[in-house]
Design an enzyme around this catalytic site. Structure first.
Site, PDB file in Angstrom:
ATOM      1  N   SER A  89      16.741  74.715 -25.406  1.00  0.00           N
ATOM      2  CA  SER A  89      15.723  75.610 -25.494  1.00  0.00           C
ATOM      3  C   SER A  89      15.573  76.343 -26.860  1.00  0.00           C
ATOM      4  O   SER A  89      14.866  76.866 -27.227  1.00  0.00           O
ATOM      5  CB  SER A  89      15.509  76.429 -24.341  1.00  0.00           C
ATOM      6  OG  SER A  89      16.672  77.220 -24.120  1.00  0.00           O
ATOM      7  N   LYS A 119       7.338  76.782 -16.619  1.00  0.00           N
ATOM      8  CA  LYS A 119       7.018  76.713 -18.000  1.00  0.00           C
ATOM      9  C   LYS A 119       6.007  75.892 -18.209  1.00  0.00           C
ATOM     10  O   LYS A 119       4.693  76.424 -18.315  1.00  0.00           O
ATOM     11  CB  LYS A 119       8.352  76.085 -18.727  1.00  0.00           C
ATOM     12  CG  LYS A 119       9.426  77.076 -18.509  1.00  0.00           C
ATOM     13  CD  LYS A 119      10.835  76.558 -19.091  1.00  0.00           C
ATOM     14  CE  LYS A 119      11.904  77.400 -19.342  1.00  0.00           C
ATOM     15  NZ  LYS A 119      12.583  78.064 -17.959  1.00  0.00           N
ATOM     16  N   HIS A 152      12.666  72.445 -20.334  1.00  0.00           N
ATOM     17  CA  HIS A 152      11.861  72.446 -21.389  1.00  0.00           C
ATOM     18  C   HIS A 152      11.223  71.228 -21.661  1.00  0.00           C
ATOM     19  O   HIS A 152      10.275  71.007 -22.870  1.00  0.00           O
ATOM     20  CB  HIS A 152      12.315  73.217 -22.525  1.00  0.00           C
ATOM     21  CG  HIS A 152      12.620  74.551 -22.544  1.00  0.00           C
ATOM     22  ND1 HIS A 152      11.841  75.646 -22.971  1.00  0.00           N
ATOM     23  CD2 HIS A 152      13.811  75.298 -21.941  1.00  0.00           C
ATOM     24  CE1 HIS A 152      12.119  76.824 -22.635  1.00  0.00           C
ATOM     25  NE2 HIS A 152      13.587  76.728 -22.023  1.00  0.00           N
TER      26      HIS A 152
END
Length: 396
Positions: A185, A243, A213
């Protein structure tokens, strides 16, 4: 407050502030979209993990409201008593479909997943090979398991193979696991999963990928494991639902017997109230949207490539990112903090990232373009970066 505690807190907070390592939290006044309001200012938002813009999607908001009307605001119990709603069952079936596995289990956060899954399988008689740049939740999950933690150099397959050989041939450990993020990330690079799988097969390692991610971002939205076609080779696929999915929570996907084990041995599942129904309904719908269409995924990558090209052309060090994550590496922590504050003053919200999140001397402003950003927003952000970068001597 005791004098000892007061002195400890005062001295250490002052030290962090003097070193440029103190993080100030900015409440967002409204939705966390492509633009946000902070302290009365409207800013172009380049710090959100809301990759696909789903956190503010109108259809998902309505689905969440409808679920609250039907089921209430909370699940009311832990999953193993009577907190498992039919919504949770449908969600986990959808997650398994999404990740190409036999089964899946949901948790209250991605952080909880790593605390839960690692310690449910690994113990003091085992060893874990962990990439040096793995997320803090992986590190804490490894510590909780009490297994021997053997770090390997970031994405260094020769180092991983050497340490895997040493660990498995030593006869000291019952099981050996290799753990990596799918997408890292802070730098945006992608794990070398094909090589990791090859080494895992050679030494019979358990494979564990945290794709927080990557889910929704790589593999046409289905994640880094799917990107490499390794759904049948990875034992643990971990992900977050906060996310790209845009809501909250996390999951583990894998073989049915693994998920069955986690349901009876992973402590966050056993001892925390289940995800609330509004969130579960919205998550399930968001996952279905990603399965059905790559439109948002494609827009995210288009915007990521556009921002990278603009910042790189200006002379910023954007590292070696392979994903829309776009770091601007400044280096000095105080300068990084100043850079972020000046961006704010000019109309861009891009948070500074410093030690301990990244190593000392590698402070950066991390940019997270989303599918919701327009080219006009990105052009404005690039122009502000140019102004601030030249003003502070970061670029010429």
């Amino acid at each position: 407050m005791s004098n000892v505690l007061n002195n400890f807190l005062t001295e250490n907070l002052d030290a962090l502030k003097n070193q440029g390592l103190y993080n100030e939290i900015d409440p967002v006044e409204g939705p966390n979209g492509a633009k946000i309001n902070v302290r009365g200012s409207e800013l172009i938002n380049l710090s959100s993990n809301n990759y696909l813009g789903l956190a503010t999607n109108p259809a998902l908001k309505q689905i969440a409201k409808d679920a609250v009307d039907k089921y209430g605001v909370g699940a009311g119990a832990v999953r193993t008593i009577n907190g498992t709603l039919d919504l949770h069952v449908r969600l986990e079936q959808k997650l398994a479909e999404f990740k190409g596995t036999e089964a899946a289990i949901s948790y209250q956060s991605g952080f909880n997943c790593n605390m839960a899954a690692i310690s449910a399988v690994m113990d003091k008689n085992d060893a874990i090979l962990s990439d040096q740049l793995n997320h803090a939740s992986i590190i804490d999950g490894c510590r909780l398991s009490k297994a021997k933690i053997i770090p390997f150099n970031h994405s260094d397959m020769e180092d991983l193979r050497a340490k895997a050989k040493q660990a498995t041939e030593s006869g000291q450990y019952n099981k050996v696991m290799v753990i990596t993020d799918g997408v890292f990330s802070m730098d945006g690079d992608i794990a070398k999963l094909p090589e990791i799988v090859e080494i895992a097969k050679e030494f019979d390692l358990i494979t564990y990928v945290d794709d927080a991610h990557g889910s929704g971002v790589t593999g046409k939205g289905k994640g880094t494991v799917k990107h490499f076609g390794l759904e049948k080779e990875i034992d643990f696929q971990i992900g977050t639902l906060s996310k790209a999915i845009g809501v909250v929570g996390g999951y583990v996907a894998g073989k049915k017997n693994l998920i069955d084990w986690l349901k009876v041995r992973s402590r966050p599942f056993l001892f925390s109230t289940a995800l609330p129904p509004g969130d579960v309904a919205a998550i399930t719908a968001a996952v279905q949207m990603i399965i059905d269409s790559t439109e948002l995924h494609d827009k995210l990558w288009e915007n990521g490539d556009y921002l990278k090209a603009g910042l790189s052309k200006l002379g910023f060090d954007i590292g070696a990112s392979e994903t829309p994550i776009t770091p601007c590496i400044i280096g000095d922590e105080k300068l990084t903090q100043t850079f972020s504050k000046r961006l704010f003053e000019e109309g861009v919200y891009a948070k500074s990232i410093v030690f301990p999140t990244v190593p000392k001397g590698t402070g950066r402003v991390r940019n997270m373009p989303t599918a919701d950003h327009t080219k006009e927003m990105l052009d404005e952000a690039i122009a502000i970066y140019e102004k601030v970068g030249k003003e502070l001597g970061v670029i010429n």
